[in-house]
Write a protein that holds these residues in place. Sequence first.
Motif, PDB file in Angstrom:
ATOM      1  N   ILE A 158     -27.380   9.153  83.515  1.00  0.00           N
ATOM      2  CA  ILE A 158     -26.705  10.417  83.204  1.00  0.00           C
ATOM      3  C   ILE A 158     -25.207  10.176  83.004  1.00  0.00           C
ATOM      4  O   ILE A 158     -24.609  10.644  82.035  1.00  0.00           O
ATOM      5  CB  ILE A 158     -26.958  11.471  84.316  1.00  0.00           C
ATOM      6  N   ASP A 159     -24.592   9.413  83.909  1.00  0.00           N
ATOM      7  CA  ASP A 159     -23.169   9.080  83.739  1.00  0.00           C
ATOM      8  C   ASP A 159     -22.933   8.355  82.417  1.00  0.00           C
ATOM      9  O   ASP A 159     -21.987   8.659  81.690  1.00  0.00           O
ATOM     10  CB  ASP A 159     -22.678   8.196  84.890  1.00  0.00           C
ATOM     11  N   GLY A 160     -23.783   7.387  82.133  1.00  0.00           N
ATOM     12  CA  GLY A 160     -23.639   6.624  80.894  1.00  0.00           C
ATOM     13  C   GLY A 160     -23.806   7.476  79.655  1.00  0.00           C
ATOM     14  O   GLY A 160     -23.058   7.326  78.677  1.00  0.00           O
ATOM     15  N   LEU A 161     -24.770   8.373  79.681  1.00  0.00           N
ATOM     16  CA  LEU A 161     -24.977   9.267  78.542  1.00  0.00           C
ATOM     17  C   LEU A 161     -23.743  10.123  78.286  1.00  0.00           C
ATOM     18  O   LEU A 161     -23.329  10.304  77.139  1.00  0.00           O
ATOM     19  CB  LEU A 161     -26.186  10.179  78.785  1.00  0.00           C
ATOM     20  N   LEU A 162     -23.170  10.631  79.359  1.00  0.00           N
ATOM     21  CA  LEU A 162     -21.974  11.459  79.205  1.00  0.00           C
ATOM     22  C   LEU A 162     -20.810  10.649  78.650  1.00  0.00           C
ATOM     23  O   LEU A 162     -20.063  11.124  77.799  1.00  0.00           O
ATOM     24  CB  LEU A 162     -21.603  12.103  80.538  1.00  0.00           C
ATOM     25  N   LEU A 163     -20.676   9.427  79.097  1.00  0.00           N
ATOM     26  CA  LEU A 163     -19.608   8.564  78.605  1.00  0.00           C
ATOM     27  C   LEU A 163     -19.825   8.209  77.131  1.00  0.00           C
ATOM     28  O   LEU A 163     -18.885   8.210  76.333  1.00  0.00           O
ATOM     29  CB  LEU A 163     -19.537   7.295  79.456  1.00  0.00           C
ATOM     30  N   HIS A 164     -21.047   7.942  76.753  1.00  0.00           N
ATOM     31  CA  HIS A 164     -21.348   7.515  75.382  1.00  0.00           C
ATOM     32  C   HIS A 164     -21.381   8.658  74.374  1.00  0.00           C
ATOM     33  O   HIS A 164     -21.330   8.402  73.169  1.00  0.00           O
ATOM     34  CB  HIS A 164     -22.692   6.782  75.348  1.00  0.00           C
ATOM     35  N   ARG A 165     -21.455   9.877  74.843  1.00  0.00           N
ATOM     36  CA  ARG A 165     -21.553  11.017  73.924  1.00  0.00           C
ATOM     37  C   ARG A 165     -20.432  11.051  72.900  1.00  0.00           C
ATOM     38  O   ARG A 165     -20.639  11.491  71.782  1.00  0.00           O
ATOM     39  CB  ARG A 165     -21.551  12.324  74.713  1.00  0.00           C
ATOM     40  N   THR A 166     -19.255  10.646  73.284  1.00  0.00           N
ATOM     41  CA  THR A 166     -18.133  10.687  72.345  1.00  0.00           C
ATOM     42  C   THR A 166     -18.233   9.587  71.295  1.00  0.00           C
ATOM     43  O   THR A 166     -17.539   9.625  70.286  1.00  0.00           O
ATOM     44  CB  THR A 166     -16.782  10.533  73.077  1.00  0.00           C
ATOM     45  N   LEU A 167     -19.101   8.606  71.529  1.00  0.00           N
ATOM     46  CA  LEU A 167     -19.176   7.445  70.646  1.00  0.00           C
ATOM     47  C   LEU A 167     -20.231   7.551  69.556  1.00  0.00           C
ATOM     48  O   LEU A 167     -20.158   6.852  68.565  1.00  0.00           O
ATOM     49  CB  LEU A 167     -19.441   6.186  71.486  1.00  0.00           C
ATOM     50  N   GLY A 168     -21.209   8.393  69.760  1.00  0.00           N
ATOM     51  CA  GLY A 168     -22.242   8.499  68.737  1.00  0.00           C
ATOM     52  C   GLY A 168     -23.448   9.261  69.238  1.00  0.00           C
ATOM     53  O   GLY A 168     -23.516   9.640  70.404  1.00  0.00           O
ATOM     54  N   PRO A 169     -24.408   9.467  68.354  1.00  0.00           N
ATOM     55  CA  PRO A 169     -25.587  10.260  68.719  1.00  0.00           C
ATOM     56  C   PRO A 169     -26.490   9.512  69.695  1.00  0.00           C
ATOM     57  O   PRO A 169     -26.519   8.288  69.734  1.00  0.00           O
ATOM     58  CB  PRO A 169     -26.299  10.477  67.378  1.00  0.00           C
ATOM     59  N   GLU A 170     -27.225  10.311  70.474  1.00  0.00           N
ATOM     60  CA  GLU A 170     -28.189   9.749  71.420  1.00  0.00           C
ATOM     61  C   GLU A 170     -29.487   9.436  70.703  1.00  0.00           C
ATOM     62  O   GLU A 170     -29.795  10.002  69.670  1.00  0.00           O
ATOM     63  CB  GLU A 170     -28.498  10.763  72.521  1.00  0.00           C
ATOM     64  N   SER A 171     -30.245   8.585  71.320  1.00  0.00           N
ATOM     65  CA  SER A 171     -31.568   8.270  70.803  1.00  0.00           C
ATOM     66  C   SER A 171     -32.477   9.480  70.972  1.00  0.00           C
ATOM     67  O   SER A 171     -32.509  10.095  72.037  1.00  0.00           O
ATOM     68  CB  SER A 171     -32.160   7.085  71.574  1.00  0.00           C
ATOM     69  N   PRO A 172     -33.235   9.827  69.950  1.00  0.00           N
ATOM     70  CA  PRO A 172     -34.171  10.956  70.081  1.00  0.00           C
ATOM     71  C   PRO A 172     -35.294  10.669  71.084  1.00  0.00           C
ATOM     72  O   PRO A 172     -35.909  11.573  71.606  1.00  0.00           O
ATOM     73  CB  PRO A 172     -34.732  11.144  68.668  1.00  0.00           C
ATOM     74  N   ALA A 173     -35.526   9.404  71.407  1.00  0.00           N
ATOM     75  CA  ALA A 173     -36.597   9.030  72.333  1.00  0.00           C
ATOM     76  C   ALA A 173     -36.139   9.029  73.786  1.00  0.00           C
ATOM     77  O   ALA A 173     -36.905   8.665  74.672  1.00  0.00           O
ATOM     78  CB  ALA A 173     -37.140   7.653  71.952  1.00  0.00           C
ATOM     79  N   LEU A 174     -34.931   9.450  74.043  1.00  0.00           N
ATOM     80  CA  LEU A 174     -34.367   9.399  75.382  1.00  0.00           C
ATOM     81  C   LEU A 174     -35.238  10.111  76.414  1.00  0.00           C
ATOM     82  O   LEU A 174     -35.517   9.567  77.481  1.00  0.00           O
ATOM     83  CB  LEU A 174     -32.966  10.010  75.370  1.00  0.00           C
ATOM     84  N   THR A 175     -35.657  11.317  76.120  1.00  0.00           N
ATOM     85  CA  THR A 175     -36.482  12.070  77.059  1.00  0.00           C
ATOM     86  C   THR A 175     -37.762  11.326  77.372  1.00  0.00           C
ATOM     87  O   THR A 175     -38.156  11.213  78.536  1.00  0.00           O
ATOM     88  CB  THR A 175     -36.795  13.475  76.490  1.00  0.00           C
ATOM     89  N   THR A 176     -38.387  10.766  76.363  1.00  0.00           N
ATOM     90  CA  THR A 176     -39.635  10.022  76.560  1.00  0.00           C
ATOM     91  C   THR A 176     -39.417   8.819  77.465  1.00  0.00           C
ATOM     92  O   THR A 176     -40.200   8.566  78.385  1.00  0.00           O
ATOM     93  CB  THR A 176     -40.192   9.555  75.193  1.00  0.00           C
ATOM     94  N   VAL A 177     -38.345   8.102  77.246  1.00  0.00           N
ATOM     95  CA  VAL A 177     -38.057   6.897  78.038  1.00  0.00           C
ATOM     96  C   VAL A 177     -37.797   7.276  79.493  1.00  0.00           C
ATOM     97  O   VAL A 177     -38.321   6.663  80.421  1.00  0.00           O
ATOM     98  CB  VAL A 177     -36.866   6.122  77.450  1.00  0.00           C
TER      99      VAL A 177
END
Length: 183
Positions: A158-177
Amino acid sequence: MAPTAKQGQEVRQRLLAAAAELIPERGWSAVSTRILAERAGVTPSVVHYHFSSVQDVLTEAAISAMRQVLTTTDELFTSATTPAVAIDALLASIEQYDGTDPMSLLFTETYLAATRDERLHTQIAGLVTDFRTRLADWLTIHQVVEPAATAAVLAATIDGLLLHRTLGPESPALTTVLRRLVS
Protein backbone atom coordinates in the motif's frame (compact mmCIF):
# COMPACT_ATOMS: atom_id res chain seq x y z
CA MET A 1 -11.84 23.52 31.34
CA ALA A 2 -10.99 27.10 32.33
CA PRO A 3 -11.20 29.70 29.54
CA THR A 4 -7.42 30.19 29.39
CA ALA A 5 -6.78 26.44 29.31
CA LYS A 6 -9.40 26.06 26.58
CA GLN A 7 -7.85 28.93 24.60
CA GLY A 8 -4.41 27.36 25.00
CA GLN A 9 -5.75 24.05 23.70
CA GLU A 10 -7.35 25.84 20.73
CA VAL A 11 -4.07 27.61 19.89
CA ARG A 12 -2.21 24.30 20.15
CA GLN A 13 -4.71 22.69 17.76
CA ARG A 14 -4.35 25.62 15.31
CA LEU A 15 -0.57 25.15 15.36
CA LEU A 16 -0.94 21.42 14.67
CA ALA A 17 -3.45 22.04 11.86
CA ALA A 18 -1.16 24.67 10.34
CA ALA A 19 1.79 22.28 10.52
CA ALA A 20 -0.22 19.53 8.81
CA GLU A 21 -1.03 21.97 5.99
CA LEU A 22 2.50 23.34 5.66
CA ILE A 23 4.36 20.01 5.53
CA PRO A 24 2.89 19.03 2.13
CA GLU A 25 2.83 22.62 0.84
CA ARG A 26 6.43 23.59 1.60
CA GLY A 27 8.25 20.44 2.61
CA TRP A 28 9.28 19.44 6.11
CA SER A 29 12.52 21.39 6.26
CA ALA A 30 11.03 24.61 4.87
CA VAL A 31 8.58 25.12 7.74
CA SER A 32 9.99 27.77 10.07
CA THR A 33 8.67 29.16 13.34
CA ARG A 34 7.68 32.37 11.57
CA ILE A 35 5.82 30.62 8.76
CA LEU A 36 4.06 28.27 11.18
CA ALA A 37 3.04 31.12 13.50
CA GLU A 38 1.79 33.19 10.60
CA ARG A 39 -0.36 30.32 9.26
CA ALA A 40 -1.79 29.63 12.73
CA GLY A 41 -2.45 33.33 13.37
CA VAL A 42 -0.17 33.61 16.41
CA THR A 43 3.15 35.23 17.23
CA PRO A 44 6.33 33.16 16.89
CA SER A 45 6.82 33.16 20.68
CA VAL A 46 3.49 31.34 21.07
CA VAL A 47 4.85 28.44 19.00
CA HIS A 48 7.63 27.94 21.52
CA TYR A 49 5.27 28.40 24.44
CA HIS A 50 3.30 25.33 23.33
CA PHE A 51 6.13 23.26 21.78
CA SER A 52 9.83 23.06 22.47
CA SER A 53 10.64 23.29 18.74
CA VAL A 54 9.11 23.49 15.28
CA GLN A 55 10.29 19.90 14.81
CA ASP A 56 8.07 18.86 17.72
CA VAL A 57 5.02 20.57 16.18
CA LEU A 58 5.67 18.97 12.80
CA THR A 59 6.21 15.56 14.37
CA GLU A 60 3.03 15.66 16.43
CA ALA A 61 0.98 16.94 13.48
CA ALA A 62 2.32 14.32 11.08
CA ILE A 63 2.02 11.39 13.49
CA SER A 64 -1.54 12.41 14.32
CA ALA A 65 -2.50 12.59 10.63
CA MET A 66 -0.86 9.24 9.91
CA ARG A 67 -2.62 7.66 12.89
CA GLN A 68 -5.99 8.94 11.57
CA VAL A 69 -5.39 7.39 8.14
CA LEU A 70 -4.38 4.06 9.69
CA THR A 71 -7.44 4.08 11.96
CA THR A 72 -9.69 4.55 8.94
CA THR A 73 -7.86 1.73 7.17
CA ASP A 74 -8.28 -0.51 10.22
CA GLU A 75 -12.01 0.07 10.13
CA LEU A 76 -12.14 -1.01 6.49
CA PHE A 77 -10.43 -4.34 6.89
CA THR A 78 -12.03 -5.19 10.23
CA SER A 79 -15.48 -4.72 8.71
CA ALA A 80 -14.60 -6.93 5.71
CA THR A 81 -16.05 -10.42 5.80
CA THR A 82 -13.30 -12.12 3.81
CA PRO A 83 -9.66 -11.40 2.96
CA ALA A 84 -10.62 -10.76 -0.68
CA VAL A 85 -13.20 -8.18 0.41
CA ALA A 86 -10.54 -6.63 2.67
CA ILE A 87 -8.18 -6.26 -0.30
CA ASP A 88 -10.93 -4.58 -2.31
CA ALA A 89 -11.66 -2.23 0.60
CA LEU A 90 -7.98 -1.39 1.13
CA LEU A 91 -7.47 -0.61 -2.55
CA ALA A 92 -10.69 1.43 -2.68
CA SER A 93 -9.56 3.41 0.37
CA ILE A 94 -6.39 4.60 -1.35
CA GLU A 95 -8.16 5.75 -4.50
CA GLN A 96 -8.51 9.21 -2.96
CA TYR A 97 -4.72 9.55 -2.84
CA ASP A 98 -3.09 10.33 -6.18
CA GLY A 99 0.41 10.85 -4.81
CA THR A 100 0.25 14.62 -5.19
CA ASP A 101 -2.60 15.28 -2.75
CA PRO A 102 -1.79 16.83 0.64
CA MET A 103 -2.02 13.59 2.64
CA SER A 104 0.23 11.67 0.24
CA LEU A 105 2.76 14.49 0.37
CA LEU A 106 2.54 14.64 4.16
CA PHE A 107 3.34 10.90 4.35
CA THR A 108 6.21 11.22 1.87
CA GLU A 109 7.72 14.25 3.61
CA THR A 110 7.37 12.59 6.99
CA TYR A 111 9.02 9.35 5.85
CA LEU A 112 11.87 11.38 4.39
CA ALA A 113 12.26 13.45 7.56
CA ALA A 114 12.32 10.23 9.60
CA THR A 115 15.55 9.24 7.86
CA ARG A 116 17.18 12.16 9.66
CA ASP A 117 15.26 12.20 12.94
CA GLU A 118 15.52 9.14 15.18
CA ARG A 119 12.55 10.15 17.38
CA LEU A 120 10.29 10.59 14.35
CA HIS A 121 11.61 7.34 12.90
CA THR A 122 10.74 5.51 16.11
CA GLN A 123 7.23 6.94 16.20
CA ILE A 124 6.50 6.01 12.58
CA ALA A 125 7.97 2.55 13.12
CA GLY A 126 5.58 2.16 16.05
CA LEU A 127 2.59 3.12 13.90
CA VAL A 128 3.64 0.69 11.17
CA THR A 129 4.30 -2.12 13.65
CA ASP A 130 0.94 -1.60 15.36
CA PHE A 131 -0.87 -1.55 12.01
CA ARG A 132 0.88 -4.71 10.83
CA THR A 133 0.04 -6.43 14.12
CA ARG A 134 -3.66 -5.56 13.88
CA LEU A 135 -3.73 -6.65 10.25
CA ALA A 136 -1.90 -9.90 11.07
CA ASP A 137 -4.36 -10.61 13.88
CA TRP A 138 -7.26 -10.10 11.46
CA LEU A 139 -5.57 -12.32 8.86
CA THR A 140 -5.03 -14.99 11.52
CA ILE A 141 -8.74 -15.00 12.34
CA HIS A 142 -9.44 -15.43 8.62
CA GLN A 143 -6.92 -18.28 8.39
CA VAL A 144 -4.52 -16.61 5.96
CA VAL A 145 -1.22 -18.47 5.72
CA GLU A 146 1.73 -16.65 7.35
CA PRO A 147 -0.38 -13.75 8.58
CA ALA A 148 2.48 -11.64 9.96
CA ALA A 149 4.51 -11.82 6.75
CA THR A 150 1.38 -11.24 4.66
CA ALA A 151 0.49 -8.19 6.76
CA ALA A 152 4.01 -6.80 6.28
CA VAL A 153 3.80 -7.29 2.51
CA LEU A 154 0.33 -5.73 2.31
CA ALA A 155 1.36 -2.70 4.36
CA ALA A 156 4.50 -2.19 2.26
CA THR A 157 2.50 -2.69 -0.94
CA ILE A 158 0.00 0.00 0.00
CA ASP A 159 2.83 2.42 0.86
CA GLY A 160 4.59 1.55 -2.37
CA LEU A 161 1.47 2.00 -4.46
CA LEU A 162 0.93 5.44 -3.00
CA LEU A 163 4.53 6.40 -3.67
CA HIS A 164 4.45 5.09 -7.25
CA ARG A 165 1.14 6.72 -8.16
CA THR A 166 2.86 9.91 -9.22
CA LEU A 167 5.16 7.96 -11.54
CA GLY A 168 2.70 6.12 -13.72
CA PRO A 169 -0.38 3.94 -13.98
CA GLU A 170 -0.91 0.87 -11.83
CA SER A 171 -1.17 -2.60 -13.19
CA PRO A 172 -4.78 -3.58 -13.88
CA ALA A 173 -4.01 -7.01 -12.36
CA LEU A 174 -3.11 -5.53 -8.98
CA THR A 175 -6.32 -6.59 -7.25
CA THR A 176 -5.96 -10.14 -8.55
CA VAL A 177 -2.37 -10.41 -7.35
CA LEU A 178 -3.16 -9.05 -3.89
CA ARG A 179 -6.23 -11.29 -3.55
CA ARG A 180 -4.02 -14.26 -4.39
CA LEU A 181 -1.67 -13.20 -1.59
CA VAL A 182 -4.43 -13.60 1.00
CA SER A 183 -6.16 -16.66 -0.47
